[in-house]
Design a protein around this motif. Structure first.
Motif, mmCIF file in Angstrom:
data_model
loop_
_atom_site.group_PDB
_atom_site.id
_atom_site.type_symbol
_atom_site.label_atom_id
_atom_site.label_comp_id
_atom_site.label_asym_id
_atom_site.label_seq_id
_atom_site.Cartn_x
_atom_site.Cartn_y
_atom_site.Cartn_z
ATOM 1 N N GLY A 40 0.817 -1.198 0.000
ATOM 2 C CA GLY A 40 0.000 0.000 0.000
ATOM 3 C C GLY A 40 0.855 1.253 0.000
ATOM 4 O O GLY A 40 2.045 1.218 0.349
ATOM 5 N N PRO A 41 0.274 2.406 -0.362
ATOM 6 C CA PRO A 41 1.064 3.637 -0.447
ATOM 7 C C PRO A 41 1.632 4.094 0.895
ATOM 8 O O PRO A 41 2.773 4.557 0.953
ATOM 9 N N VAL A 42 0.862 3.965 1.969
ATOM 10 C CA VAL A 42 1.376 4.351 3.282
ATOM 11 C C VAL A 42 2.417 3.329 3.753
ATOM 12 O O VAL A 42 3.415 3.691 4.389
ATOM 13 N N ALA A 43 2.204 2.064 3.440
ATOM 14 C CA ALA A 43 3.211 1.046 3.759
ATOM 15 C C ALA A 43 4.518 1.321 3.013
ATOM 16 O O ALA A 43 5.607 1.099 3.554
ATOM 17 N N ALA A 44 4.422 1.828 1.779
ATOM 18 C CA ALA A 44 5.629 2.194 1.031
ATOM 19 C C ALA A 44 6.380 3.313 1.745
ATOM 20 O O ALA A 44 7.618 3.300 1.820
#
Length: 293
Positions: A40-44
């Motif tokens: 996910g973008p926040v995980a990235a």
């Protein structure tokens, strides 16, 4: 992003200008790598900081041993981490819903938001060049958002998230100004990175994102390019150039982003998009021009 810099110094190192150019060629890779990551973008964003943190701590710990933060400085560092986490979360989510060029432009709007803060909160009278820059930026941003909305309301949603990222990064810069009175830049960057990691992980879990990647390559490259090499080169080079040169060098970022968006994702820029992008880019240059004595 830096709001002001000293004038060019005598005896500039021969690697200063190549470092400045290379930094502005590397930093636009960030949005591309976020899209390529299989998390996910926040995980990235979480992995971008987590993978870079050991290197930052190695650089910062000798300085922290010599100059330990006070209680007030620790408070500022914690708040800077929270604002930096909000910046990355909003920007990385916005990247998925707008063009790479738009994400780069709106994510770098802190250079214009800092003068707005000075005018609204500190009651500072704007210089003529600042007023022109803010007018250009407003018009250019409106044109870019209008073009996004014509393609899809989701693109406008991405633009607004990237603008929010620019606003939260402005808050981050304002908070670290006090900590930077006594602490060096590596200490501040390492500690703000450390305090950004837990809220990013909690946010990614709350959003139900995939956390563990199947392919580590985009995340490792993101951490090394955006958090270490790009910012490191910019930190090294920034003190040797005038605000005008720094502003002009920033024009490389939307240009590189436009090429990457076209080659990798088929994101064509219309004439309207180009006009809006150049208006905001010109504003980012003008707002850095030093005032006349």
């Amino acid at each position: 992003m830096v709001s002001s810099t000293p004038n060019a110094r005598a005896g500039m190192p021969k690697f200063a200008f190549p470092a400045l150019i290379l930094a502005n060629l590397i930093l636009p890779l960030g949005p591309v790598l976020v899209r390529m990551a299989d998390v996910g973008p926040v995980a990235a964003a979480f992995w971008r900081l987590t993978l870079a943190l050991p290197f930052l701590l190695i650089l910062a710990l000798p300085r922290l041993r010599r100059t330990m933060p006070t209680i007030r400085e620790w408070s500022a560092l914690i708040w800077s981490g929270l604002f930096f986490a909000a910046d990355l979360a909003a920007w990385h989510i916005g990247i998925l819903y707008t063009k790479v060029t738009n994400a780069t432009i709106f994510g770098n709007m802190s250079g214009l938001m800092l003068p707005i803060w000075g005018m609204v909160v500190l009651r500072q009278r704007p210089r003529a060049m600042q007023a022109i820059a803010l007018t250009l930026a407003t018009a250019g941003a409106a044109v870019m958002m209008g073009g996004s909305y014509e393609l899809s309301p989701r693109y406008l949603h991405g633009d607004l998230l990237c603008l929010l990222a620019g606003a939260t990064y402005t808050g981050y810069l304002l908070i670290v100004q006090r900590a930077r009175v006594r602490l060096d830049s590596w200490s501040v960057l390492a500690m703000s990175t450390l305090f950004s990691i837990p809220p990013l992980l909690l946010c990614a879990l709350w959003l139900g994102e995939r956390i563990m990647p199947g392919d580590w390559t985009p995340l490792v490259v993101l951490a090394l390019s955006s958090q270490l090499v790009g910012q490191g080169l910019l930190t090294y080079a920034i003190s040797w150039f005038t605000p005008l040169v720094l502003g002009l060098s920033l024009l490389l970022q939307p240009a590189v982003s436009a090429v990457l968006g076209w080659v990798l994702f088929g994101e064509w820029l219309s004439i309207t998009d180009m006009v809006g992008t150049m208006a905001v880019a010109a504003a980012l240059v003008l707002v850095r021009l030093p005032s006349r004595a």
